[in-house]
Design a protein around this motif. Structure first.
Motif, PDB file in Angstrom:
ATOM      1  N   LYS A   9       0.631  -0.914  -0.052  1.00 32.53           N
ATOM      2  CA  LYS A   9       0.013  -0.316  -0.122  1.00 32.53           C
ATOM      3  C   LYS A   9       0.575   1.678   0.031  1.00 32.53           C
ATOM      4  O   LYS A   9       1.946   1.076   0.583  1.00 32.53           O
ATOM      5  N   SER A  10       0.284   2.483  -0.607  1.00 35.52           N
ATOM      6  CA  SER A  10       1.215   4.036  -0.435  1.00 35.52           C
ATOM      7  C   SER A  10       1.120   4.467   1.416  1.00 35.52           C
ATOM      8  O   SER A  10       0.180   3.869   1.886  1.00 35.52           O
ATOM      9  N   GLY A  12       0.539   6.974   1.320  1.00 35.01           N
ATOM     10  CA  GLY A  12      -0.500   8.254   1.261  1.00 35.01           C
ATOM     11  C   GLY A  12       0.365   9.410   1.324  1.00 35.01           C
ATOM     12  O   GLY A  12       1.196   9.520   0.489  1.00 35.01           O
ATOM     13  N   ILE A  13      -0.251  10.980   1.629  1.00 34.82           N
ATOM     14  CA  ILE A  13       0.100  12.090   1.217  1.00 34.82           C
ATOM     15  C   ILE A  13       1.521  12.093   1.239  1.00 34.82           C
ATOM     16  O   ILE A  13       2.284  13.200   0.904  1.00 34.82           O
ATOM     17  N   GLU A  15       4.483  10.229   1.699  1.00 40.16           N
ATOM     18  CA  GLU A  15       4.758   9.660   0.761  1.00 40.16           C
ATOM     19  C   GLU A  15       5.375  10.573  -0.343  1.00 40.16           C
ATOM     20  O   GLU A  15       6.149  10.226  -1.216  1.00 40.16           O
ATOM     21  N   THR A  16       4.210  11.072  -1.053  1.00 47.40           N
ATOM     22  CA  THR A  16       3.068  11.562  -2.094  1.00 47.40           C
ATOM     23  C   THR A  16       4.196  13.288  -1.847  1.00 47.40           C
ATOM     24  O   THR A  16       4.814  13.121  -3.520  1.00 47.40           O
ATOM     25  N   ILE A  17       4.723  13.441  -0.805  1.00 46.85           N
ATOM     26  CA  ILE A  17       5.217  14.843  -1.120  1.00 46.85           C
ATOM     27  C   ILE A  17       6.696  14.773  -1.504  1.00 46.85           C
ATOM     28  O   ILE A  17       7.965  15.263  -2.089  1.00 46.85           O
ATOM     29  N   VAL A  19       7.715  12.132  -3.158  1.00 45.02           N
ATOM     30  CA  VAL A  19       8.443  12.092  -4.420  1.00 45.02           C
ATOM     31  C   VAL A  19       8.128  12.847  -4.878  1.00 45.02           C
ATOM     32  O   VAL A  19       9.327  13.342  -6.203  1.00 45.02           O
ATOM     33  N   ILE A  20       7.414  13.863  -4.819  1.00 45.15           N
ATOM     34  CA  ILE A  20       7.674  15.559  -5.640  1.00 45.15           C
ATOM     35  C   ILE A  20       8.690  16.362  -4.993  1.00 45.15           C
ATOM     36  O   ILE A  20       8.954  16.187  -6.066  1.00 45.15           O
ATOM     37  N   GLN A  22      11.640  15.320  -4.154  1.00 47.74           N
ATOM     38  CA  GLN A  22      12.658  14.400  -5.392  1.00 47.74           C
ATOM     39  C   GLN A  22      13.008  14.581  -6.389  1.00 47.74           C
ATOM     40  O   GLN A  22      14.313  15.128  -7.256  1.00 47.74           O
TER      41      GLN A  22
END
Length: 258
Positions: A9-10, A12-13, A15-17, A19-20, A22
């Motif tokens: 599972k991801s 969440g927010i 991890e998304t931040i 990635v952005i 990076q």
């Protein structure tokens, strides 16, 4: 169910931040250290570069100065891992009188050179640069003129050759004083000799520190002052023959032999 088929599972927010962030850091590193995109806003480098050309400039070609960094922070002076430009290179540099402005011209004079225009011909160290009329260009998209324009091919002492436009004879830039290039500086000229603000006029000698990078590849080109985002104009305005061409080669300029 086998654990091999389970999907992680991801995060969440958060991890998304991450990635952005990076991705942005990677883009910043590429732009600062490797390649930076530039667009051509004027006709001073015609026929080599046209308004609407988009190109990549290699930031590492001449090493790095403070002008290699976004906003040009005054962190150090001079250049690190520096390499001298070659005569004939097409270079992006910071305008000496206003370093917020980027210019693009061709390196003509190296430190210690004597540069002069005589009767429309280029002289370096009192020797004429080889210059041959190869024909005319009748395409207004290339010349900005509604008439045929003479094209001359110059070959510098180191063997680099390129085409120049001669819009008219006897213009102010055709006959100049002798320019003696100081140490640590370069003399820049546009290929559109009668329509270029360069070292003959207001630009002056360009310090080594002001070099941003070497122009390499045209990755996109569109005519008619159109934006690349106006994709509905691509069928009529896209210059397909210029895509992925070398700036230091000779993009198709439709020269008609004399």
């Amino acid at each position: 169910m086998s654990s091999k088929n389970k999907v992680k599972k991801s995060g969440g927010i958060g991890e998304t931040i991450m990635v952005i962030v990076q991705a942005l850091l990677l883009a910043l590193v590429i732009r600062t250290v490797l390649f930076q995109p530039f667009s051509i806003p004027s006709g001073s480098m015609r026929p080599t570069l046209l308004e609407g050309d988009y190109l990549f400039v290699s930031k590492f070609s001449y090493g790095f100065s403070k002008y290699s960094l976004p906003l040009s922070p005054d962190l150090f002076s001079g250049r690190i891992w520096g390499s001298e430009p070659k005569r004939g290179d097409v270079v992006v540099f910071k305008l000496p009188s206003d370093t917020n402005i980027d210019y693009i011209k061709r390196v003509i004079g190296l430190p210690g050179d004597r540069v002069q225009m005589r009767g429309g011909a280029l002289y370096i160290n009192d020797e004429p640069v080889q210059r041959e009329k190869i024909g005319t260009i009748s395409n207004p998209d290339v010349t900005e003129q509604n008439r045929p324009v003479d094209v001359y091919r110059e070959t510098l002492p180191n063997g680099v050759s390129y085409d120049t436009l001669d819009l008219a004879q006897g213009t102010m830039g055709d006959d100049t004083r002798v320019f003696e290039v100081p140490e640590g500086h370069y003399f820049m000229m546009g290929d559109n000799r009668d329509n270029s603000l360069d070292s003959r006029f207001g630009v002056g000698y360009v310090p080594y520190e002001n070099l941003v990078g070497r122009a390499n590849i045209i990755f996109f080109s569109i005519a008619g002052k159109a934006s690349p985002l106006e994709i509905w104009k691509w069928p009529s305005e896209l210059r397909g023959s210029r895509l992925l061409t070398s700036v230091n080669g000779k993009p198709d300029t439709e020269v008609t032999a004399p």
